[in-house]
Write a protein that holds these residues in place. Structure first.
Motif, short mmCIF file in Angstrom:
data_model
loop_
_atom_site.label_atom_id
_atom_site.label_comp_id
_atom_site.label_asym_id
_atom_site.label_seq_id
_atom_site.Cartn_x
_atom_site.Cartn_y
_atom_site.Cartn_z
N GLN A 297 6.46 18.83 53.26
CA GLN A 297 6.18 19.20 51.84
C GLN A 297 4.87 19.19 51.65
O GLN A 297 3.92 18.38 51.85
N ILE A 298 4.43 20.54 51.01
CA ILE A 298 2.87 20.73 51.23
C ILE A 298 2.47 21.18 49.69
O ILE A 298 3.09 22.01 49.23
N TRP A 299 1.39 20.57 49.32
CA TRP A 299 0.89 21.07 47.87
C TRP A 299 -0.64 21.62 48.00
O TRP A 299 -1.44 21.08 48.84
N LEU A 300 -0.64 22.85 47.29
CA LEU A 300 -2.03 23.36 47.29
C LEU A 300 -2.65 23.48 45.77
O LEU A 300 -1.85 23.69 44.97
N LEU A 301 -3.99 23.05 45.74
CA LEU A 301 -4.65 23.07 44.46
C LEU A 301 -4.62 24.90 43.95
O LEU A 301 -4.97 25.62 44.96
N PRO A 302 -4.10 25.32 42.88
CA PRO A 302 -4.27 26.71 42.66
C PRO A 302 -5.59 27.22 42.27
O PRO A 302 -6.47 26.43 41.56
N ASN A 303 -5.59 28.44 42.45
CA ASN A 303 -7.02 29.20 41.89
C ASN A 303 -6.72 29.66 40.44
O ASN A 303 -7.56 30.09 39.75
N ILE A 304 -5.48 29.84 39.88
CA ILE A 304 -5.12 30.22 38.69
C ILE A 304 -4.35 29.19 38.11
O ILE A 304 -3.42 28.64 38.59
N GLN A 305 -4.60 28.90 36.81
CA GLN A 305 -3.81 27.54 36.25
C GLN A 305 -3.15 28.18 35.08
O GLN A 305 -3.53 29.04 34.60
N ASP A 306 -2.13 27.45 34.63
CA ASP A 306 -1.32 27.60 33.26
C ASP A 306 -0.72 28.75 33.30
O ASP A 306 -0.50 29.16 32.15
N GLU A 307 -0.10 29.51 34.32
CA GLU A 307 0.64 30.45 34.23
C GLU A 307 2.04 30.08 34.20
O GLU A 307 2.42 28.94 34.52
N ALA A 308 2.95 31.08 33.81
CA ALA A 308 4.53 30.77 33.94
C ALA A 308 5.01 30.14 35.44
O ALA A 308 4.52 30.76 36.59
N PRO A 309 5.73 29.15 35.57
CA PRO A 309 6.06 28.72 36.62
C PRO A 309 7.08 29.74 37.60
O PRO A 309 7.71 30.52 36.86
N ARG A 310 7.26 29.42 39.02
CA ARG A 310 8.02 30.55 39.24
C ARG A 310 8.50 29.96 40.68
O ARG A 310 8.17 29.08 41.31
N TYR A 311 9.66 30.50 41.31
CA TYR A 311 10.39 29.78 42.38
C TYR A 311 10.73 31.00 43.48
O TYR A 311 11.21 32.10 42.93
N ASN A 312 10.73 30.88 44.92
CA ASN A 312 11.35 31.96 45.74
C ASN A 312 11.39 31.03 47.00
O ASN A 312 10.99 29.98 47.30
N ALA A 313 12.30 31.66 48.07
CA ALA A 313 12.41 31.17 49.33
C ALA A 313 12.33 32.27 50.15
O ALA A 313 12.17 33.46 49.90
N VAL A 314 11.80 32.12 51.58
CA VAL A 314 11.67 33.03 52.59
C VAL A 314 12.31 32.48 53.98
O VAL A 314 11.98 31.10 54.12
N GLU A 315 12.84 33.26 54.67
CA GLU A 315 13.11 32.59 55.98
C GLU A 315 12.23 33.34 56.97
O GLU A 315 11.85 34.44 56.95
N ILE A 316 11.93 32.50 58.15
CA ILE A 316 11.01 32.83 59.17
C ILE A 316 11.91 32.54 60.26
O ILE A 316 12.30 31.61 60.94
N SER A 317 12.16 33.78 60.77
CA SER A 317 12.94 33.93 62.13
C SER A 317 12.32 33.38 63.46
O SER A 317 11.14 33.26 63.33
#
Length: 242
Positions: free
Chosen positions: A125-145
């Motif tokens: 589980q990895i967290w990064l500090l954003p360079n743009i704040q207070d925008e609408a949240p969003r979610y996605n997923a990706v597969e790496i074969s």
């Protein structure tokens, strides 16, 4: 005439055994940076990297709904399955080789559970500090074969969403790779950039520095980076703004 290769340098090893640890029974975790009850003033973050937790979650265990805001968060699933649900109405199950990404933005609640009744799940589980704040949240997923990351850096999160990567709100390009003996990966780190290598499993050598399961490596000066001498190695590579 032999051309001198400028190798990336200023290497600082973060040994696996030096990480903070937590054991909650259903959850066992190792923290590369200060997190929850683990505090180390020398390891608060590295560039925009704020959290790298190596988590084992027992069958049926998980994190109930809880809030986040203004963090870029992803879970890199190593073994087993991870189920995500959030207050935006998203729900998915990601298996080994998959990544769940969430931009918390103005605020979101989410849960992560191991849906298996018999097998644990391991994830980073990895967290990064954003360079743009207070925008609408969003979610996605990706597969790496397995093929995508076999002996090469597979870009899966990026600052510009190029290729098949997911666009994140952090000045970071994030890659996954596997490496076995006989394979070599070379890349170049810009002189205005820093990098981090997080070992998922196995052994690898990075510019002469040997890394083992769970180790991290900070690279503070740009130049050529060579990954070699892999022994069943899997790692995540972060190319980041200083």
């Amino acid at each position: 005439m032999t051309q001198t290769v400028n190798m990336a340098s200023d290497l600082t090893l973060r040994p696996a055994e030096a990480r903070g640890v937590a054991d909650h029974g259903w959850l066992k975790s190792a923290h590369s940076f200060s997190f929850a009850n683990y505090y180390d003033a020398k390891h608060m973050h590295y560039g925009p990297l704020r959290v790298i937790n190596d988590d084992w979650i027992d069958a049926g265990g998980g994190f109930p709904m809880h809030p986040h805001d203004n963090y870029e968060i992803f879970s890199y699933v190593v073994e087993g399955q991870l189920e995500h649900k959030d207050s935006m109405g998203n729900g998915s199950v990601v298996s080994a080789g998959g990544v769940q990404y969430m931009s918390a933005g103005t605020g979101v609640r989410h849960s992560e559970f191991n849906p298996s009744e018999t097998s644990p799940v391991r994830l980073l589980q990895i967290w990064l500090l954003p360079n743009i704040q207070d925008e609408a949240p969003r979610y996605n997923a990706v597969e790496i074969s397995a093929q995508d990351k076999d002996g090469t850096l597979a870009l899966f999160l990026s600052s510009d969403g190029r290729g098949d990567s997911l666009h994140i709100k952090a000045d970071s390009d994030i890659y996954a790779a596997t490496l076995v003996q006989g394979q070599t990966i070379e890349t170049k780190l810009g002189h205005d950039r820093i990098a981090w290598v997080q070992m998922v499993k196995g052994h690898v050598t990075v510019n002469g520095q040997t890394l083992r399961h769970g180790d991290g490596l900070a690279i503070g000066r740009g130049g050529q980076i060579v990954f070699e001498n892999g022994r069943d190695a899997e790692f995540i590579y972060f190319d980041m703004a200083k």
